[in-house]
Design a protein around this motif. Structure first.
Motif, mmCIF file in Angstrom:
data_model
loop_
_atom_site.group_PDB
_atom_site.id
_atom_site.type_symbol
_atom_site.label_atom_id
_atom_site.label_comp_id
_atom_site.label_asym_id
_atom_site.label_seq_id
_atom_site.Cartn_x
_atom_site.Cartn_y
_atom_site.Cartn_z
ATOM 1 N N TYR A 267 3.855 -0.516 -7.058
ATOM 2 C CA TYR A 267 2.759 -0.340 -6.110
ATOM 3 C C TYR A 267 2.425 -1.655 -5.422
ATOM 4 C CZ TYR A 267 -0.212 -2.438 -9.731
ATOM 5 O OH TYR A 267 -0.748 -3.291 -10.666
ATOM 6 N N VAL A 268 1.850 -1.536 -4.234
ATOM 7 C CA VAL A 268 1.357 -2.688 -3.495
ATOM 8 C C VAL A 268 0.083 -2.267 -2.768
ATOM 9 C CG1 VAL A 268 3.626 -3.762 -3.130
ATOM 10 C CG2 VAL A 268 2.715 -2.160 -1.432
ATOM 11 N N GLU A 269 -0.685 -3.265 -2.377
ATOM 12 C CA GLU A 269 -1.839 -3.036 -1.519
ATOM 13 C C GLU A 269 -1.569 -3.648 -0.152
ATOM 14 O OE1 GLU A 269 -5.664 -2.814 -4.523
ATOM 15 O OE2 GLU A 269 -5.265 -4.692 -3.482
ATOM 16 N N ILE A 270 -2.021 -2.972 0.876
ATOM 17 C CA ILE A 270 -1.928 -3.468 2.243
ATOM 18 C C ILE A 270 -3.354 -3.670 2.750
ATOM 19 C CG2 ILE A 270 -1.201 -2.961 4.618
ATOM 20 C CD1 ILE A 270 1.155 -3.392 2.788
ATOM 21 N N PRO A 271 -3.742 -4.882 3.121
ATOM 22 C CA PRO A 271 -5.101 -5.084 3.654
ATOM 23 C C PRO A 271 -5.296 -4.271 4.931
ATOM 24 C CG PRO A 271 -4.059 -7.175 3.097
ATOM 25 C CD PRO A 271 -2.981 -6.138 3.054
#
Length: 229
Positions: free
Chosen positions: A189-193
């Motif tokens: 998983y990753v977060e994208i601002p």
């Protein structure tokens, strides 16, 4: 290009839903608006804007999301990626292309649009939302070593991975359940601002004392439940 579908839970979002649908990129094959017992023109406005409209009379964010998933499960051609998005126009639907890129290009399983402070419009998140997000993500880091910073509703996940999570929450715990189960199943998983603006209309959760308390209890309940599994 993968097959991408969007599910939008909506309760009395007549003033915003068409704007949300209009701004969704054309790479999406179907926009599914689940009217969660709306009493205004949400359903007609969504249909006129080109969305598939479903009705879920049982109140609850999770109920609406599960209704959309049930509808998709009966389709012959399943999506590769499923995106969840709110119907209040607080998110920027046009950045959906950025949200799905890590899945398409880097084979990431799960992506969250993180409502970082620098990109949030003043007043777009209430103090209780900000504190709740901090506490929930802090506890997930403490118990599970997670790197999440937000429980943002704008998110994308591989469809098959979502099915494997066996989502069950019917109300306020839907987002945190997904993140906890993703951790347990070791999904990448990753977060994208992402930018975040003041919603159109009044929040049914953070805009009320009862909603804030119930959401907080449910979110913390999921975290502590999983910390002892």
């Amino acid at each position: 290009m993968p097959n991408i579908k969007v599910i939008i839970p909506a309760f009395n979002e007549a003033d915003s839903i068409a704007k949300v649908i209009h701004d969704i990129p054309e790479i999406v094959s179907e926009v599914i608006v689940v009217s969660n017992n709306s009493t205004d023109a949400t359903e007609s406005n969504a249909k006129n804007a080109g969305a598939t409209v479903l009705k879920e009379e049982r109140m609850g964010y999770g109920y609406a999301c599960l209704k959309g998933m049930d509808y998709i499960s009966k389709q012959e051609i399943k999506p590769d990626i499923l995106v969840f998005l709110d119907g209040d126009y607080s998110d920027f639907p046009e950045v959906l292309t950025q949200i799905v890129q890590p899945i398409i290009k880097n084979n990431i399983d799960f992506v969250i649009g993180a409502r970082v402070k620098e990109l949030r419009e003043s007043g777009s998140m209430t103090p209780q939302q900000i504190f709740g997000n901090w506490l929930a993500t802090f506890l997930m880091k403490l118990f599970f070593g997670a790197k999440f910073t937000d429980l943002g509703p704008f998110r994308a996940i591989k469809y098959e991975k979502l099915l494997a999570l066996n989502m069950v929450d019917k109300t306020y715990g839907w987002t945190v359940e997904m993140q906890l189960k993703a951790l347990k199943q070791k999904l990448s998983y990753v977060e994208i601002p992402v930018n975040y603006r003041n919603r159109i209309g009044v929040s049914k959760v953070s805009g009320t004392v009862k909603g804030s308390i119930m959401a907080g209890v449910k979110i913390l309940g999921w975290i502590f439940k999983y910390s002892f599994k």
